[in-house]
Design a protein around this motif. Structure first.
Motif, short mmCIF file in Angstrom:
data_model
loop_
_atom_site.label_atom_id
_atom_site.label_comp_id
_atom_site.label_asym_id
_atom_site.label_seq_id
_atom_site.Cartn_x
_atom_site.Cartn_y
_atom_site.Cartn_z
N TYR A 1 4.25 -2.61 0.28
CA TYR A 1 4.49 -3.91 -0.34
C TYR A 1 4.86 -3.72 -1.81
N ASP A 2 5.67 -4.65 -2.32
CA ASP A 2 5.86 -4.65 -3.77
C ASP A 2 4.73 -5.45 -4.41
N TYR B 1 2.40 -1.09 -3.48
CA TYR B 1 1.22 -0.46 -2.92
C TYR B 1 1.39 -0.25 -1.42
N ALA B 2 0.55 0.64 -0.87
CA ALA B 2 0.60 0.98 0.55
C ALA B 2 -0.80 0.85 1.14
N ILE B 3 -0.88 0.39 2.38
CA ILE B 3 -2.16 0.21 3.06
C ILE B 3 -2.06 0.76 4.47
N LEU B 4 -3.07 1.54 4.87
CA LEU B 4 -3.18 2.02 6.24
C LEU B 4 -4.51 1.56 6.80
N ASP C 1 -7.35 3.03 4.07
CA ASP C 1 -6.77 3.93 3.08
C ASP C 1 -5.64 3.17 2.38
N SER C 2 -5.60 3.26 1.07
CA SER C 2 -4.54 2.58 0.34
C SER C 2 -4.19 3.37 -0.92
N CYS C 3 -3.02 3.14 -1.44
CA CYS C 3 -2.64 3.74 -2.72
C CYS C 3 -1.78 2.75 -3.50
N MET C 4 -1.88 2.83 -4.81
CA MET C 4 -1.18 1.93 -5.71
C MET C 4 -0.11 2.71 -6.46
N GLY C 5 1.11 2.14 -6.49
CA GLY C 5 2.19 2.75 -7.21
C GLY C 5 2.70 1.86 -8.33
N SER C 6 3.59 2.38 -9.14
CA SER C 6 4.12 1.60 -10.26
C SER C 6 4.97 0.43 -9.80
#
Length: 389
Positions: free
Chosen positions: A277-278, A266-269, A258-263
């Motif tokens: 992480y930036d 990002y995050a990873i599980l 599972d992951s999501c991308m931000g401005s």
């Protein structure tokens, strides 16, 4: 039931039921062998048949609904109307009509002050919850997209017994029929779908489109009418997306990510833990998996605590479970049809009969003379599935 017994040492098994009475007796014996001082059932407290829940519920203070998914909408309504606390496994239904019924039951439970927990155990995952809190607090900026994987091997099938009617066979082999299981995106991938739902603040998608097929799960009649691969894009306002990939085929890669991308990052599980992480790859946060209470026990701990609190703690995540189920149905129907389906139209998607009360009833899926079931094919509708190798 084992998870519930591990969560609360005072639970006692008061009654048990299964569509097939021999299964109920076997489960009771297995539980008695493991917990001899907590299971003492007479034959009169072991029930069978499609309506066995009507006999189980009056004997219990807390009802555990772990039957074939299609039937949960009916047993849930009976349980809350009887004033019982409930643990309801996921998914809570297999079609939009069932979800609507469940939402009504959720409201009945709320008005009666009954605790209702749905078996979406990722909601009790300490690692994911800590990551999600940081994401929603802005650690990686505004969330733009999420990517969810549930890529595993082929699952089970069960043979038709000599004594089985067609309905008995399908209920025995329930996972492989859409009307009973919801297809694997609803029955299995709902855990991933619920994570996407939570990442976007429990906001419903505006629409979804996807592709799907049955490529390895081809044998008829063994695998009924379900798919073995689906990929769905859930569309949210302002161009935000959830990209989800689901597959159940042997001898292929495994992925439960599972992951999501931000401005801002990002995050990873993964199975090993969570990380933020930036965009340069610098780690902002890390949490490795620890030896904690497993999620399938933790959900029962929290339900038991709510029940025993006498009202000072209240638990009812039935609405979240119903909406997660409906999001999964939205993805399924997008793959079946090959079209973009709007959230406002998901309530209009196909629904099954309202209750099956006898083994001689005709199920929604009926095989042809060659034993083949109709399968959804994008652009063509339902056709008899035949594969020549």
């Amino acid at each position: 039931m084992i998870n519930a017994f591990e969560a609360d040492k005072q639970y006692r098994l008061a009654a048990i039921g299964d569509a097939f009475p021999e299964n109920a007796r076997a489960a009771a014996e297995a539980l008695k062998g493991r917990y001899p001082d907590r299971v003492d059932l007479t034959e009169e407290k072991v029930f069978g048949g499609p309506d066995c829940y009507k006999k189980v519920i009056p004997n219990c203070d807390v009802v555990f609904l772990c039957e074939t998914p299609y039937f949960r909408q009916f047993s849930l309504r009976a349980a809350v109307e009887a004033g019982k606390h409930v643990f309801c496994e996921k998914p809570v239904a297999t079609d939009a009509a069932g979800v609507r019924s469940v939402l009504d039951s959720v409201e009945i439970a709320r008005k009666k002050g009954l605790n209702l927990a749905v078996g979406l155990d990722n909601r009790y995952d300490f690692c994911f919850n800590e990551m999600l809190k940081r994401v929603q607090d802005g650690a990686i900026g505004e969330i733009c997209s999420a990517e969810l994987h549930n890529i595993v091997g082929k699952l089970w099938t069960r043979p038709k017994l000599e004594k089985d009617t067609e309905l008995m066979y399908q209920v025995r082999n329930w996972y492989n029929f859409t009307w009973l299981s919801g297809d694997f995106i609803v029955e299995q991938a709902i855990h991933r779908i619920d994570k996407g739902f939570r990442i976007f603040g429990e906001m419903e998608p505006e629409s979804a489109f996807g592709i799907g097929a049955r490529m390895a799960r081809t044998e008829q009649p063994a695998y009924g009418d379900i798919y073995d691969a689906m990929s769905v894009v859930y569309e949210y306002p302002f161009g935000k997306r959830v990209y989800s990939y689901y597959r159940q085929q042997n001898n292929t890669m495994f992925s439960s990510l599972d992951s999501c991308m931000g401005s801002k990052g990002y995050a990873i599980l993964s199975g090993k833990g969570a990380g933020l992480y930036d965009h340069s790859g610098h780690q902002l946060y890390e949490r490795k998996k620890r030896k904690e209470t497993i999620t399938k026990v933790q959900e029962h701990i929290e339900l038991s605590n709510a029940i025993r609190s006498g009202g000072s703690i209240y638990m009812n995540n039935g609405k979240q479970g119903a909406i997660a189920t409906l999001i999964a149905i939205l993805g399924r129907e997008a793959c079946y049809s090959g079209n973009r389906i709007r959230w406002s139209d998901v309530w209009k998607t196909p629904c099954w009969p309202e209750g099956i009360h006898g083994w001689d009833a005709t199920p929604p899926a009926v095989p042809d003379k060659e034993g083949r079931y109709l399968v959804n094919v994008p652009g063509l509708g339902k056709v008899y599935h035949q594969v020549v190798r």
